[in-house]
Enzyme design. Structure first.
Site, mmCIF file in Angstrom:
data_model
loop_
_atom_site.group_PDB
_atom_site.id
_atom_site.type_symbol
_atom_site.label_atom_id
_atom_site.label_comp_id
_atom_site.label_asym_id
_atom_site.label_seq_id
_atom_site.Cartn_x
_atom_site.Cartn_y
_atom_site.Cartn_z
ATOM 1 N N HIS A 24 1.888 4.810 0.731
ATOM 2 C CA HIS A 24 1.426 4.527 -0.346
ATOM 3 C C HIS A 24 1.271 5.347 -1.517
ATOM 4 O O HIS A 24 1.012 6.421 -1.173
ATOM 5 C CB HIS A 24 -0.238 3.871 -0.059
ATOM 6 C CG HIS A 24 -0.264 2.636 0.951
ATOM 7 N ND1 HIS A 24 0.717 1.919 1.108
ATOM 8 C CD2 HIS A 24 -1.466 2.107 1.442
ATOM 9 C CE1 HIS A 24 0.364 0.911 1.961
ATOM 10 N NE2 HIS A 24 -1.051 1.086 2.007
ATOM 11 N N CYS B 298 -6.105 2.305 4.324
ATOM 12 C CA CYS B 298 -5.226 3.200 4.099
ATOM 13 C C CYS B 298 -5.126 3.362 2.644
ATOM 14 O O CYS B 298 -4.740 4.567 2.028
ATOM 15 C CB CYS B 298 -3.856 2.701 4.743
ATOM 16 S SG CYS B 298 -3.265 1.229 4.581
HETATM 17 C C1 2RA Z 1 -2.165 -2.685 3.197
HETATM 18 N N1 2RA Z 1 -4.127 -1.210 2.991
HETATM 19 O O1 2RA Z 1 -1.392 -1.956 2.797
HETATM 20 C C2 2RA Z 1 -3.476 -2.303 3.798
HETATM 21 C C3 2RA Z 1 -3.304 -2.135 5.369
HETATM 22 N N2 2RA Z 1 -4.782 -1.540 5.904
HETATM 23 O O2 2RA Z 1 -2.081 -3.877 3.483
#
Ligand code: 2RA
Length: 350
Positions: free
Chosen positions: A258, A129
């Protein structure tokens, strides 16, 4: 007649997959099969107006399945994606089990959709991600200007660490709320401990009222698994095996979405106006970049949204051919469930 299976249907990302399918105006599937661990088998979930019973993961569960989307731990995917393929399905896998396998394409449909159709193992991987949150923007810029170097810092949400991460952040926030802490070394950790929260945390440090410069697991030379994924996956998706990449991955007290601060250097001159045009012409990007009006993307405005949001686009002052910008992407949607589903849609179109 096309049958789609969701493996891990009762998990956090599986639930978002079902939400996405429910929100589509139409779907190309004649049957949707829900598969999960034996513990969740028998539950009934509503998909496009119909109650569907979750069936337990087994070889026979894949019989008649054309495309199986997996959102399960790496070890489960490693064991069961090949089983799905042996039963005649294409597996679209959101774990880390196959991402760097040279015989498994790593696909972001708006960047390298064609690679989904070259899959010697019958498996297509969905990126991590963190990588995915910036890939629509980077892919568009790479097509326009030719990407040469990439330096990023991530601001990763707690839900990247699953439900356990969400619960820990919410519990910590409840513990510190109204306590007036954050003025003295150690007072945040003391309040969290005195609220009875376990000393073991998925974040290795308090996340409430804090930022934690460590996400994933420790790998060689001090790098984390998340940082290496950003480097390796960006290279593979963009078809740039020698791309210079440096990433610092940081966990922040955000539930979902994110963010990434990107410093990207290109083969030739770049400017903000042309970059704006490139972003504006990519349907999966929303440009929010009005510095005078103090308008820029933030996670709370992006959570639950499909597109990648881009803003704070600047021409670097001291680095030639370089842009700095900020992206936000919902890590459970484009970062996981949505991209996986878009790969499945791409496969069924062929
Ligand atoms: C995280 N990218 O944010 C990872 C999850 N797949 O921990």
């Amino acid at each position: 007649m096309t049958t789609l299976a969701i493996v891990g249907a009762t998990g956090a990302v599986g639930s978002v997959m079902i939400d996405i399918i429910n929100a589509r105006e139409s779907v190309p599937w004649s049957e949707i099969r829900l598969i999960a661990s034996p513990r969740s088998a028998g539950r009934r979930l509503r998909v496009r107006g119909e109650e569907i019973e979750v069936v337990a993961l087994s070889p026979a569960a894949f019989d008649g399945v054309d495309i199986a989307m997996f959102d399960v731990p790496d070890a489960v995917s490693a064991e069961w994606a090949p089983v799905a393929v042996s039963r005649g399905a294409i597996a679209v896998d959101n774990s880390g089990a196959f991402r760097m396998d040279p015989e498994v394409p790593l696909v972001v449909p708006e960047v390298n959709a064609e690679q989904a159709h070259e899959r010697p193992k019958g498996i297509v991987s969905n990126p991590n991600c963190t990588t995915l949150s910036m890939m629509a923007a980077l892919g568009a810029l790479h097509r326009a200007f030719g990407l040469r170097e990439l330096v990023v810092a991530s601001y990763q949400a707690a839900s990247g660490a699953g439900q356990e991460g969400i619960d820990r952040l919410q519990d910590e926030i409840a513990a510190v709320a109204g306590k007036g802490v954050g003025h003295r070394r150690g007072d945040v950790a003391e309040v969290i401990a005195s609220a009875g929260l376990p000393a073991e945390s998925p974040f290795n440090a308090p996340l409430a009222l804090n930022v934690v410069p460590f996400a994933g697991s420790l790998k060689d030379d001090g790098w984390t698994s998340e940082e290496l994924k950003v480097r390796n996956e960006s290279r593979k998706i963009l078809g740039l095996p020698e791309l210079k990449v440096s990433a610092t991955c940081v966990r922040v007290p955000v539930v979902t979405t994110h963010s990434i601060a990107v410093h990207a250097t290109f083969d030739g001159p770049v400017d903000v106006a042309t970059a704006h045009q490139v972003f504006a012409s990519q349907p999966s990007i929303v440009l929010v970049d009005e510095p005078e009006a103090k308008r820029f993307p933030t996670p709370v405005d992006v959570v639950g949204e499909d597109p990648t949001y881009v803003g704070r686009v600047r021409q670097a002052l001291d680095f030639p051919n370089t842009l700095d910008f900020f992206v936000c992407g919902d890590n459970l949607r484009k970062g996981a469930a949505l991209n996986t589903y878009e790969i499945a849609e791409e496969l069924v179109r062929s």
